[in-house]
Design a protein around this motif. Sequence first.
Motif, PDB file in Angstrom:
ATOM      1  N   ILE A 111      -1.127 -65.627 -33.306  1.00  0.00           N
ATOM      2  CA  ILE A 111      -1.336 -64.482 -32.418  1.00  0.00           C
ATOM      3  C   ILE A 111      -2.179 -64.894 -31.218  1.00  0.00           C
ATOM      4  N   PHE A 112      -3.255 -65.644 -31.452  1.00  0.00           N
ATOM      5  CA  PHE A 112      -4.103 -66.091 -30.351  1.00  0.00           C
ATOM      6  C   PHE A 112      -3.354 -67.047 -29.423  1.00  0.00           C
ATOM      7  N   SER A 134     -11.337 -68.393 -29.946  1.00  0.00           N
ATOM      8  CA  SER A 134     -11.078 -67.824 -31.276  1.00  0.00           C
ATOM      9  C   SER A 134     -10.354 -68.820 -32.171  1.00  0.00           C
ATOM     10  N   ILE A 135      -9.374 -69.515 -31.603  1.00  0.00           N
ATOM     11  CA  ILE A 135      -8.650 -70.533 -32.384  1.00  0.00           C
ATOM     12  C   ILE A 135      -9.607 -71.638 -32.817  1.00  0.00           C
ATOM     13  N   SER A 136     -10.444 -72.101 -31.882  1.00  0.00           N
ATOM     14  CA  SER A 136     -11.372 -73.180 -32.246  1.00  0.00           C
ATOM     15  C   SER A 136     -12.355 -72.716 -33.324  1.00  0.00           C
ATOM     16  N   CYS A 137     -12.789 -71.469 -33.260  1.00  0.00           N
ATOM     17  CA  CYS A 137     -13.690 -70.932 -34.289  1.00  0.00           C
ATOM     18  C   CYS A 137     -13.024 -70.953 -35.664  1.00  0.00           C
ATOM     19  N   ILE A 138     -11.789 -70.514 -35.723  1.00  0.00           N
ATOM     20  CA  ILE A 138     -11.064 -70.501 -36.999  1.00  0.00           C
ATOM     21  C   ILE A 138     -10.911 -71.922 -37.526  1.00  0.00           C
ATOM     22  N   LEU A 139     -10.503 -72.825 -36.643  1.00  0.00           N
ATOM     23  CA  LEU A 139     -10.251 -74.201 -37.074  1.00  0.00           C
ATOM     24  C   LEU A 139     -11.521 -74.903 -37.533  1.00  0.00           C
ATOM     25  N   VAL A 140     -12.627 -74.684 -36.830  1.00  0.00           N
ATOM     26  CA  VAL A 140     -13.889 -75.355 -37.187  1.00  0.00           C
ATOM     27  C   VAL A 140     -14.568 -74.657 -38.358  1.00  0.00           C
ATOM     28  N   TYR A 146     -11.073 -80.173 -37.818  1.00  0.00           N
ATOM     29  CA  TYR A 146     -11.886 -80.501 -36.648  1.00  0.00           C
ATOM     30  C   TYR A 146     -11.077 -81.105 -35.504  1.00  0.00           C
ATOM     31  N   GLN A 147     -10.247 -82.080 -35.791  1.00  0.00           N
ATOM     32  CA  GLN A 147      -9.480 -82.714 -34.716  1.00  0.00           C
ATOM     33  C   GLN A 147      -8.517 -81.731 -34.058  1.00  0.00           C
ATOM     34  N   ARG A 148      -7.951 -80.866 -34.858  1.00  0.00           N
ATOM     35  CA  ARG A 148      -7.044 -79.853 -34.315  1.00  0.00           C
ATOM     36  C   ARG A 148      -7.792 -78.889 -33.395  1.00  0.00           C
ATOM     37  N   ALA A 149      -9.077 -78.693 -33.636  1.00  0.00           N
ATOM     38  CA  ALA A 149      -9.871 -77.748 -32.844  1.00  0.00           C
ATOM     39  C   ALA A 149     -10.278 -78.299 -31.480  1.00  0.00           C
ATOM     40  N   VAL A 150     -10.325 -79.608 -31.337  1.00  0.00           N
ATOM     41  CA  VAL A 150     -10.843 -80.219 -30.108  1.00  0.00           C
ATOM     42  C   VAL A 150     -10.156 -79.708 -28.841  1.00  0.00           C
ATOM     43  N   PRO A 151      -8.825 -79.718 -28.739  1.00  0.00           N
ATOM     44  CA  PRO A 151      -8.217 -79.260 -27.480  1.00  0.00           C
ATOM     45  C   PRO A 151      -8.467 -77.776 -27.185  1.00  0.00           C
ATOM     46  N   TYR A 152      -8.543 -76.966 -28.220  1.00  0.00           N
ATOM     47  CA  TYR A 152      -8.797 -75.535 -28.013  1.00  0.00           C
ATOM     48  C   TYR A 152     -10.218 -75.297 -27.512  1.00  0.00           C
ATOM     49  N   ALA A 153     -11.182 -75.950 -28.133  1.00  0.00           N
ATOM     50  CA  ALA A 153     -12.580 -75.792 -27.715  1.00  0.00           C
ATOM     51  C   ALA A 153     -12.776 -76.336 -26.305  1.00  0.00           C
ATOM     52  N   THR A 154     -12.142 -77.462 -26.009  1.00  0.00           N
ATOM     53  CA  THR A 154     -12.239 -78.058 -24.674  1.00  0.00           C
ATOM     54  C   THR A 154     -11.700 -77.100 -23.618  1.00  0.00           C
ATOM     55  N   LYS A 155     -10.522 -76.565 -23.877  1.00  0.00           N
ATOM     56  CA  LYS A 155      -9.904 -75.651 -22.912  1.00  0.00           C
ATOM     57  C   LYS A 155     -10.719 -74.368 -22.784  1.00  0.00           C
TER      58      LYS A 155
END
Length: 185
Positions: A111-112, A134-140, A146-155
């Motif tokens: 959804i996000f 929100s995506i990075s929060c869920i992933l972390v 963690y690796q999957r969260a990196v591009p979301y948190a960066t963006k």
Amino acid sequence: MVPQNRSEEEAPLGLGTSLTDKGRLHDAIEPLLRAAAISGPAAQRRATAMALLRLGFGLSERQDFAHALRVDLRAAAIFTELGDVEQELQCRILTGVCEWQLKAYESAIQIFEASAAKALSAGKTAVQALAMLSISCILVDHLRQYQRAVPYATKAARLFRLTGNYEQAAHALRHLNEARHGGNT
């Protein structure tokens, strides 16, 4: 459903709105969903969608995410039908939050992601940033991916800086730091 007269068209919306105003949120769900099923003029549809959105907020505040999800989805559908991208995105973000709180993490991420894509095409940078965060929060925090969260948190951090929201940019950078260090921060 096509009402026979104007009062039939407005009755469920009036009842649902009144019940929401009185704090009787669960009692307001069915009348507002009935109002949403009525095909009336655009102004009436917008009023119904706004009432559903308000009810969804109230239900979320009370931690009743299952019911909030139901009414937020209906409000989003009406805003989509009306072509109101800004309100539709608000509803979509809320549905993502509901899925997140219901621990349907992958559904929330989808959804996000869809909300971020629509926000990008509509030029709504702040909404895009919120979806990415929100995506990075869920992933972390929940999935520990963690690796999957990196591009979301960066963006998210970059977009929040672009909008001047440095507090949220800092939040995104904290998630980025945690993601880059595998949760060992």
